[in-house]
Write an enzyme that holds these catalytic residues in place. Structure first.
Site, short mmCIF file in Angstrom:
data_model
loop_
_atom_site.label_atom_id
_atom_site.label_comp_id
_atom_site.label_asym_id
_atom_site.label_seq_id
_atom_site.Cartn_x
_atom_site.Cartn_y
_atom_site.Cartn_z
N GLY A 95 0.82 -1.20 0.00
CA GLY A 95 0.00 0.00 0.00
C GLY A 95 0.85 1.25 0.00
CE LYS A 139 -0.30 5.04 8.31
NZ LYS A 139 -1.52 5.42 9.06
CG ASP A 159 -9.20 10.69 6.91
OD1 ASP A 159 -9.99 11.18 6.07
OD2 ASP A 159 -8.06 10.30 6.60
CB VAL A 195 1.41 -0.25 4.07
CG1 VAL A 195 1.16 -1.44 5.00
CG2 VAL A 195 0.75 1.01 4.62
#
Length: 477
Positions: free
Chosen positions: A152, A173, A270, A159
């Site tokens: 990611g 991450k 978020d 990630v």
């Protein structure tokens, strides 16, 4: 000087100072000479100089004869004194520079210690506890952050998947920018996620804060994030209505826990498909708490004085315009997310209105759904993939979810339900529901938000009702 006794001296009144000096140099017994009246007079002393002293009133110059060796020693002493003064100044300069260097190094250590998050002492989570991890172990687990392990990427960083020495699969991450905002988000995420536990919240295993690295270690989510399914036509068929229904309920339960059942009231701020991760069984888990805000149990809303955070399209009007955030902000985001799950289309799009030259940032999908809902055509917006899965497709359940989504995205926050009511409406078809009003939207001109019926800003321009056909999409952003 007061000239010495002239008993043992030679006096010549015919020569001046220059000739007197030459005459003294030729006489081996000469010890000193003088020119008393500064004209033609010369006094040369031979042997010992007697009765010599300094005169404070009207003295005269006395020239003393020295051996060449004495002159060398004298000059050497002068040079030594000069060199000593230079050495002392050099040593003082070096000491000052050294002292300033030490002060600078200590200041840097102090600043670094101040900005580095202290070890989070998290409450036990089963048999696990969130602890710091050495960078060398993270590097080894991810094979030196190999591109092959990249799963990611976003504005925050990259990630990577990895395997710890005990065999546990993790998602590392790795934050790219070590800024004050990044460190604040990193610390915020560690403190919040490590203090909560729920099946629908991603589990933080550990973290690494070493050198320039800021890394969060999570449990690995084998099926990536929700947006990779609902917005990708090649993958959307993998989640039929039954799976979407389960995912919706899981997200709602996780959000209810944050708002009501955790030790503190936590606002995510978020919530969007890319922040919903799916494990191997497609169980949804809310992630990315870098922008989350902590509320006391008796606190319901607050006005933010910092920069606006979140993602346009999932952000309620009262926050985008007046910076007011509350649990109803997350409810709005959940409503947008629910409608996206049903429609299989992204909500946030830019529109351009030629007549007034305004950039109108509207919840386009929400507006279309609301209009079709009023016309009794709610099922027209449903993702065809859901309809085609005839074995699990339940129209009444889908329409109920559309109704709930529209209630969550109403412009006025007081009209939106709490997550406890949302859960009740999702799980019980006996619960009565109000009719939804127009979804919230707002206008942007010259990078400033300028309109909403709930705005209390000096500029009172508002967004009036419009016909969808009057607007032309120009960018999906």
């Amino acid at each position: 000087m007061k000239l010495p006794d002239i008993t043992k001296s030679i006096v010549d009144m015919t020569i001046g100072l220059k000739e007197c000096k030459e005459k003294c140099n030729r006489n081996c017994n000469c010890t000193a000479f003088a020119n008393p009246d500064m004209q033609n007079s010369c006094v040369i002393w031979v042997g010992e100089i007697i009765d010599l002293r300094k005169s404070m009133i009207a003295g005269q110059d006395l020239f003393v004869r020295l051996a060449a060796t004495d002159i060398s020693v004298t000059n050497s002493n002068k040079n030594t004194r000069k060199m000593s003064a230079k050495s002392i100044m050099l040593i003082i300069g070096i000491c000052i520079v050294f002292l300033l260097g030490v002060i600078f190094i200590l200041f840097c250590f102090w600043k670094r210690k101040k900005r580095i998050p202290t070890r989070t002492v998290a409450p036990p989570i089963g048999n696990l506890q969130c602890v710091p991890m050495e960078l060398v172990k993270v590097v080894k687990a991810t094979e030196n952050f190999s591109d092959c392990n990249k799963i990611g990427k976003g504005g925050y960083g990259i990630v990577y998947k990895g395997i710890l020495p005990d065999g546990q699969a993790i998602a590392a991450k790795r934050l790219l920018v070590r800024s004050a905002h990044g460190i604040e988000g990193f610390t915020n995420e560690v403190n919040l996620i490590a203090s909560v536990q729920h099946v629908n919240l991603v589990q933080l295993i550990g973290y690494c804060f070493e050198g320039e690295e800021m890394i969060l270690l999570f449990e690995l989510m084998e099926n990536s994030s929700l947006d990779t399914y609902i917005f990708d036509k090649t993958k959307s068929y993998k989640i039929d209505w039954e799976k979407r229904w389960d995912i919706t309920n899981g997200i709602a339960r996780g959000l209810l826990y944050l708002h009501q059942d955790s030790r503190y009231r936590i606002l995510h701020r978020d919530l969007k498909p890319s922040n919903i991760l799916l494990d191997k069984d497609m169980v949804p888990k809310i992630s990315d708490f870098g922008m989350a805000k902590l509320f006391a149990r008796d606190e319901t809303e607050a006005t933010s004085t910092t920069n606006m955070v979140g993602t346009f399209g999932y952000m309620p009007p009262e926050y985008a315009i007046d910076r007011i955030c509350s649990v109803k902000s997350d409810v709005f985001s959940f409503g947008v997310l629910l409608l996206e799950i049903i429609a299989g289309k992204r909500n946030n799009e830019f529109l351009y209105y030629n007549e007034e030259s305004l950039l109108f940032y509207a919840s386009l999908t929400n507006q279309v759904i609301w209009k079709l809902w009023l016309e009794g055509k709610g099922l027209d917006i449903v993702d065809p993939v859901i309809v085609d899965s005839s074995s699990t497709f339940r129209p009444s359940e889908v329409l109920r979810c559309i109704h709930i989504g529209l209630l969550c995205v109403q412009e006025t926050k007081d009209n939106r339900p709490l997550m406890s009511s949302v859960m009740l409406m999702l799980t019980s078809d006996k619960t009565e529901m109000n009719q939804p009003e127009r979804p919230g939207s707002f206008v942007i001109r010259n990078r400033f938000v300028i309109g909403s019926s709930s705005s209390n800003q000096p500029n009172k321009e508002t967004c009036t009702p419009f016909d969808i056909a009057d607007w032309t999409p120009v960018s999906a952003g």
